[in-house]
Scaffold this motif. Structure first.
Motif, mmCIF file in Angstrom:
data_model
loop_
_atom_site.group_PDB
_atom_site.id
_atom_site.type_symbol
_atom_site.label_atom_id
_atom_site.label_comp_id
_atom_site.label_asym_id
_atom_site.label_seq_id
_atom_site.Cartn_x
_atom_site.Cartn_y
_atom_site.Cartn_z
ATOM 1 N N PRO A 30 0.820 -1.220 0.000
ATOM 2 C CA PRO A 30 0.000 0.000 0.000
ATOM 3 C C PRO A 30 0.850 1.264 0.000
ATOM 4 O O PRO A 30 1.917 1.321 0.620
ATOM 5 N N ALA A 31 0.358 2.289 -0.687
ATOM 6 C CA ALA A 31 1.051 3.583 -0.713
ATOM 7 C C ALA A 31 0.058 4.675 -1.054
ATOM 8 O O ALA A 31 -0.879 4.458 -1.827
ATOM 9 N N VAL A 32 0.264 5.857 -0.483
ATOM 10 C CA VAL A 32 -0.586 7.014 -0.764
ATOM 11 C C VAL A 32 0.302 8.228 -0.979
ATOM 12 O O VAL A 32 1.444 8.280 -0.496
ATOM 13 N N ILE A 33 -0.217 9.215 -1.685
ATOM 14 C CA ILE A 33 0.418 10.518 -1.816
ATOM 15 C C ILE A 33 -0.512 11.532 -1.177
ATOM 16 O O ILE A 33 -1.717 11.553 -1.478
ATOM 17 N N VAL A 34 0.021 12.341 -0.272
ATOM 18 C CA VAL A 34 -0.789 13.301 0.465
ATOM 19 C C VAL A 34 -0.170 14.681 0.363
ATOM 20 O O VAL A 34 1.011 14.838 0.015
ATOM 21 N N ASP A 35 -0.976 15.706 0.700
ATOM 22 C CA ASP A 35 -0.461 17.067 0.736
ATOM 23 C C ASP A 35 -0.004 17.404 2.148
ATOM 24 O O ASP A 35 0.055 16.538 3.023
ATOM 25 N N ARG A 36 0.293 18.664 2.401
ATOM 26 C CA ARG A 36 0.883 19.058 3.691
ATOM 27 C C ARG A 36 -0.067 18.861 4.859
ATOM 28 O O ARG A 36 0.358 18.818 6.016
ATOM 29 N N HIS A 37 -1.374 18.740 4.580
ATOM 30 C CA HIS A 37 -2.354 18.530 5.647
ATOM 31 C C HIS A 37 -2.739 17.066 5.803
ATOM 32 O O HIS A 37 -3.619 16.741 6.602
ATOM 33 N N GLY A 38 -2.083 16.188 5.040
ATOM 34 C CA GLY A 38 -2.429 14.777 5.104
ATOM 35 C C GLY A 38 -3.628 14.414 4.257
ATOM 36 O O GLY A 38 -4.139 13.290 4.356
ATOM 37 N N ASP A 39 -4.091 15.344 3.410
ATOM 38 C CA ASP A 39 -5.229 15.055 2.532
ATOM 39 C C ASP A 39 -4.759 14.247 1.333
ATOM 40 O O ASP A 39 -3.702 14.527 0.743
ATOM 41 N N LEU A 40 -5.552 13.265 0.962
ATOM 42 C CA LEU A 40 -5.170 12.337 -0.088
ATOM 43 C C LEU A 40 -5.110 13.015 -1.454
ATOM 44 O O LEU A 40 -6.021 13.741 -1.845
ATOM 45 N N VAL A 41 -4.032 12.755 -2.158
ATOM 46 C CA VAL A 41 -3.877 13.181 -3.550
ATOM 47 C C VAL A 41 -4.080 11.994 -4.474
ATOM 48 O O VAL A 41 -4.794 12.074 -5.474
ATOM 49 N N SER A 42 -3.485 10.853 -4.114
ATOM 50 C CA SER A 42 -3.639 9.647 -4.918
ATOM 51 C C SER A 42 -3.240 8.447 -4.067
ATOM 52 O O SER A 42 -2.525 8.588 -3.071
ATOM 53 N N ALA A 43 -3.704 7.266 -4.464
ATOM 54 C CA ALA A 43 -3.379 6.032 -3.749
ATOM 55 C C ALA A 43 -3.350 4.883 -4.734
ATOM 56 O O ALA A 43 -4.000 4.933 -5.786
ATOM 57 N N ASN A 44 -2.601 3.840 -4.409
ATOM 58 C CA ASN A 44 -2.628 2.665 -5.272
ATOM 59 C C ASN A 44 -3.713 1.687 -4.816
ATOM 60 O O ASN A 44 -4.310 1.844 -3.740
ATOM 61 N N ASP A 45 -3.973 0.688 -5.642
ATOM 62 C CA ASP A 45 -5.036 -0.266 -5.341
ATOM 63 C C ASP A 45 -4.794 -0.995 -4.026
ATOM 64 O O ASP A 45 -5.745 -1.322 -3.303
ATOM 65 N N ALA A 46 -3.523 -1.261 -3.715
ATOM 66 C CA ALA A 46 -3.215 -1.998 -2.497
ATOM 67 C C ALA A 46 -3.688 -1.249 -1.255
ATOM 68 O O ALA A 46 -4.112 -1.866 -0.271
ATOM 69 N N PHE A 47 -3.632 0.086 -1.283
ATOM 70 C CA PHE A 47 -4.103 0.837 -0.121
ATOM 71 C C PHE A 47 -5.603 0.698 0.041
ATOM 72 O O PHE A 47 -6.102 0.508 1.160
ATOM 73 N N TRP A 48 -6.348 0.789 -1.075
ATOM 74 C CA TRP A 48 -7.808 0.707 -0.965
ATOM 75 C C TRP A 48 -8.269 -0.645 -0.437
ATOM 76 O O TRP A 48 -9.319 -0.757 0.178
ATOM 77 N N MET A 49 -7.454 -1.684 -0.634
ATOM 78 C CA MET A 49 -7.817 -2.994 -0.099
ATOM 79 C C MET A 49 -7.836 -2.988 1.424
ATOM 80 O O MET A 49 -8.503 -3.814 2.046
ATOM 81 N N LEU A 50 -7.112 -2.051 2.048
ATOM 82 C CA LEU A 50 -7.049 -1.993 3.503
ATOM 83 C C LEU A 50 -8.229 -1.260 4.119
ATOM 84 O O LEU A 50 -8.402 -1.295 5.337
ATOM 85 N N THR A 51 -9.024 -0.574 3.309
ATOM 86 C CA THR A 51 -10.060 0.320 3.854
ATOM 87 C C THR A 51 -11.433 -0.333 3.935
ATOM 88 O O THR A 51 -12.434 0.363 4.100
ATOM 89 N N GLU A 52 -11.484 -1.629 3.844
ATOM 90 C CA GLU A 52 -12.773 -2.328 3.927
ATOM 91 C C GLU A 52 -13.463 -2.024 5.248
ATOM 92 O O GLU A 52 -12.860 -2.057 6.319
#
Length: 277
Positions: free
Chosen positions: A109-131
């Motif tokens: 899993p991996a995500v890209i966030v801005d300075r406030h921790g807001d999501l910019v983009s994520a890979n499929d592996a990260f979304w699998m964790l959000t069930e």
């Protein structure tokens, strides 16, 4: 929060940043290639630095690009660092690079966030964790620390929440202290109200060099370590404030489980437990 001119223009702003960094006038002068007398005159309002000197002072204090622009404005100069929208044509190479890094990190899993921790983009592996995460936490803008630590988010599945939550909160608090920001300070206060009390001593899960994220997943457990990556030489404010948070397996069992989850299902798509909002 932006440090401006509580004590007056460039003089007050420079002094506040120097004190925040714990740097003496002499140390700052040496770093910036000037004299202590000149720094003292700037902070007292007796001297107005040139544009190049303002930039050198800001670089020496390791100020964020956004705040360097503010310091230039306080001294009466135009900002030096552009701030483009991430979807702007000139940032297409950056977007391409970031998406490539995310894809390359799969099946982890991996995500890209801005300075406030807001999501910019994520890979499929990260979304699998959000069930099982509440839908409102997945509505843009998705704040990753809140998604992880909210009781309606991933928190109920974090086995070592009492330790790991404070690891996250302390990191945000340190960033807010180093680079003042009202939204980060608010986020820290909000998260502190959501998580268990801080444990008095690190638990047995502490690896000594990192705090693993122990996450219930299906009938098993994932043990993950986090890494942070950013553009070290960015000259655009937007790009400089982006960072990638990557989750790496802390043991062979987790690595095997993530590899299996990342295998394509019939039809060629990866196994995906949640759709990117």
């Amino acid at each position: 929060m932006t440090i401006t001119s509580e004590r007056g223009g460039i003089a007050g702003a420079l002094r506040e940043w120097r004190e925040r960094r714990g740097v003496s006038q002499l140390d700052l002068a040496v770093r910036a290639g000037t004299t202590q007398r000149h720094v003292s005159f700037i902070e007292s309002g007796r001297s107005t630095p040139g544009r190049t000197m303002v930039i050198r002072l800001a670089e020496s204090l390791e100020m964020p690009l956004r705040e360097r622009n503010v310091l230039l404005l306080a001294a009466g100069y135009a900002p030096a660092y552009p701030e483009a929208r991430l979807d702007a044509p000139e940032l297409e190479p950056v977007r391409t690079a970031l998406e490539g890094v995310l894809r390359g990190h799969h099946p982890y899993p991996a995500v890209i966030v801005d300075r406030h921790g807001d999501l910019v983009s994520a890979n499929d592996a990260f979304w699998m964790l959000t069930e099982g995460v509440a839908s409102h936490l997945l509505a843009p803008p998705v704040n990753i620390p809140r998604l992880l630590l909210d009781p309606q988010g991933m928190a109920p599945r974090i086995i070592n929440l009492d330790v790991w939550a404070w690891h996250v909160i302390d990191h945000i608090r340190q960033e807010a202290a180093r680079n003042p920001d009202d939204r980060l300070e608010t986020l820290v206060n909000d998260l502190m109200r959501l998580v268990p009390d801080r444990p008095r001593q690190p638990g047995p899960d502490h690896l000594g060099f990192a705090v693993p994220l122990r996450l219930r997943f299906g009938d098993g457990e994932l043990r993950l370590l986090t890494t942070l990556t950013h553009f070290g030489t960015a000259v655009d404010v937007t790009v400089a404030e982006l960072r990638m948070e990557a989750f790496l397996p802390a043991d062979a069992t987790t690595a095997s489980a993530l590899a299996e989850l990342g295998q394509p299902v019939p039809g060629g798509a990866p196994r995906k437990r949640h759709q990117d909002p």
